[in-house]
Design a protein around this motif. Structure first.
Motif, mmCIF file in Angstrom:
data_model
loop_
_atom_site.group_PDB
_atom_site.id
_atom_site.type_symbol
_atom_site.label_atom_id
_atom_site.label_comp_id
_atom_site.label_asym_id
_atom_site.label_seq_id
_atom_site.Cartn_x
_atom_site.Cartn_y
_atom_site.Cartn_z
ATOM 1 N N LYS A 118 0.906 -1.277 0.135
ATOM 2 C CA LYS A 118 0.023 -0.077 -0.155
ATOM 3 C C LYS A 118 0.960 1.012 -0.031
ATOM 4 N N PHE A 119 0.641 1.568 -1.339
ATOM 5 C CA PHE A 119 1.176 2.746 -1.054
ATOM 6 C C PHE A 119 0.664 4.267 -1.344
ATOM 7 N N CYS A 120 0.228 5.304 0.134
ATOM 8 C CA CYS A 120 -0.779 5.835 0.832
ATOM 9 C C CYS A 120 -0.073 7.567 1.152
ATOM 10 N N LEU A 164 4.147 -10.313 -6.320
ATOM 11 C CA LEU A 164 2.999 -8.959 -6.074
ATOM 12 C C LEU A 164 1.314 -10.134 -6.056
ATOM 13 N N LEU A 165 -0.027 -10.156 -5.710
ATOM 14 C CA LEU A 165 -1.303 -10.081 -5.792
ATOM 15 C C LEU A 165 -1.663 -8.910 -6.076
ATOM 16 N N ARG A 166 -1.055 -7.822 -4.796
ATOM 17 C CA ARG A 166 -2.139 -6.184 -4.655
ATOM 18 C C ARG A 166 -1.807 -5.573 -4.561
ATOM 19 N N LEU A 167 -1.879 -4.487 -4.988
ATOM 20 C CA LEU A 167 -1.603 -3.254 -4.695
ATOM 21 C C LEU A 167 -2.609 -1.918 -4.938
ATOM 22 N N TRP A 168 -2.098 -1.172 -3.974
ATOM 23 C CA TRP A 168 -2.755 0.268 -3.840
ATOM 24 C C TRP A 168 -2.392 0.964 -3.752
ATOM 25 N N ILE A 169 -2.427 2.449 -4.951
ATOM 26 C CA ILE A 169 -1.844 3.548 -4.645
ATOM 27 C C ILE A 169 -3.198 4.700 -4.771
ATOM 28 N N PHE A 211 -5.474 -0.752 -7.012
ATOM 29 C CA PHE A 211 -6.957 -0.196 -6.231
ATOM 30 C C PHE A 211 -6.373 1.682 -6.103
ATOM 31 N N LEU A 212 -6.892 2.639 -7.651
ATOM 32 C CA LEU A 212 -6.385 3.613 -7.495
ATOM 33 C C LEU A 212 -6.659 4.753 -7.535
ATOM 34 N N SER A 213 -6.388 5.482 -6.493
ATOM 35 C CA SER A 213 -7.713 6.692 -5.789
ATOM 36 C C SER A 213 -6.746 8.571 -6.152
ATOM 37 N N ASP A 214 -7.467 9.513 -5.879
ATOM 38 C CA ASP A 214 -6.894 11.174 -5.415
ATOM 39 C C ASP A 214 -5.412 10.713 -6.564
ATOM 40 N N LEU A 215 -5.281 10.533 -7.472
ATOM 41 C CA LEU A 215 -3.823 10.577 -8.501
ATOM 42 C C LEU A 215 -4.331 11.569 -9.351
#
Length: 200
Positions: free
Chosen positions: A115-117, A140-145, A169-173
């Motif tokens: 998770k990169f937040c 790597l199976l799951r990644l959040w940015i 998952f990509l949000s607020d980029l």
């Protein structure tokens, strides 16, 4: 009341603090020091322990295989036989990780989610480097940015090399300007990938 006024007057007389630019430069320099890769340390304690130290030093958290609890305290990293604790998940929320530290990820073989937040120093080059690490291409199976203002379409499309990635998952980029095109490139390269977008 008199005491509060007296303290307020004294506070107004304190020396001028460094400008925001000077302060920002100082923090950037310190963060670069925290991210510098120590290859001798990796050899001495193994990739998972060295990566754990790097991540926690930069404010991230890690979770090890077989454990539910997130490791958050650098001073309480588990001890024991070398190689006993394998990093399975990384939560880099509000951490100061930078591209120069990504070499620490090279020897990790069991990382399934990251998770990169709100990572102020996360750049497209970080995602490109991440996608080139062969061990992560397999594990790597799951990644959040989320809320990483320096990430653009170029960085996200570089993730197509993560051949086993199942969920993104990509949000607020705000740097993502062609979200449908970017998502389509990933879906064509990785047919089983689920891409979830929450972008304006």
């Amino acid at each position: 009341m008199m005491l509060l006024e007296h303290l307020a007057r004294r506070a107004c007389r304190v020396q001028k603090l460094p400008s925001c630019d000077t302060s920002r430069q100082l923090w950037a320099w310190l963060n670069a020091v925290f991210n510098k890769v120590d290859h001798e340390r990796i050899q001495a304690v193994g990739p998972d322990r060295a990566a754990s130290e790097w991540l926690l030093r930069c404010g991230a958290h890690v979770r090890y295989q077989g454990l539910d609890k997130w490791q958050q305290d650098y001073n309480q990293l588990p001890t024991g036989a070398l190689g006993r604790y394998k990093i399975q998940a990384i939560d880099a929320t509000e951490s100061c990780i930078m591209h120069i530290g990504f070499d620490y990820l090279e020897g990790l073989e069991h990382v399934e989610e990251i998770k990169f937040c709100k990572c102020a120093y996360l750049l497209d080059g970080c995602l490109q480097r991440l996608s080139e690490i062969q061990n992560l291409q397999r594990s790597l199976l799951r990644l959040w940015i989320v809320s990483c203002g320096n990430i653009t379409d170029q960085g996200v499309t570089a993730l197509h090399k993560l051949s086993n990635l199942e969920y993104l998952f990509l949000s607020d980029l705000p740097g993502i300007t062609q979200k449908e095109t970017t998502a389509e490139i990933l879906r064509k390269s990785l047919p089983s990938l689920v891409v979830e977008l929450e972008l304006e």
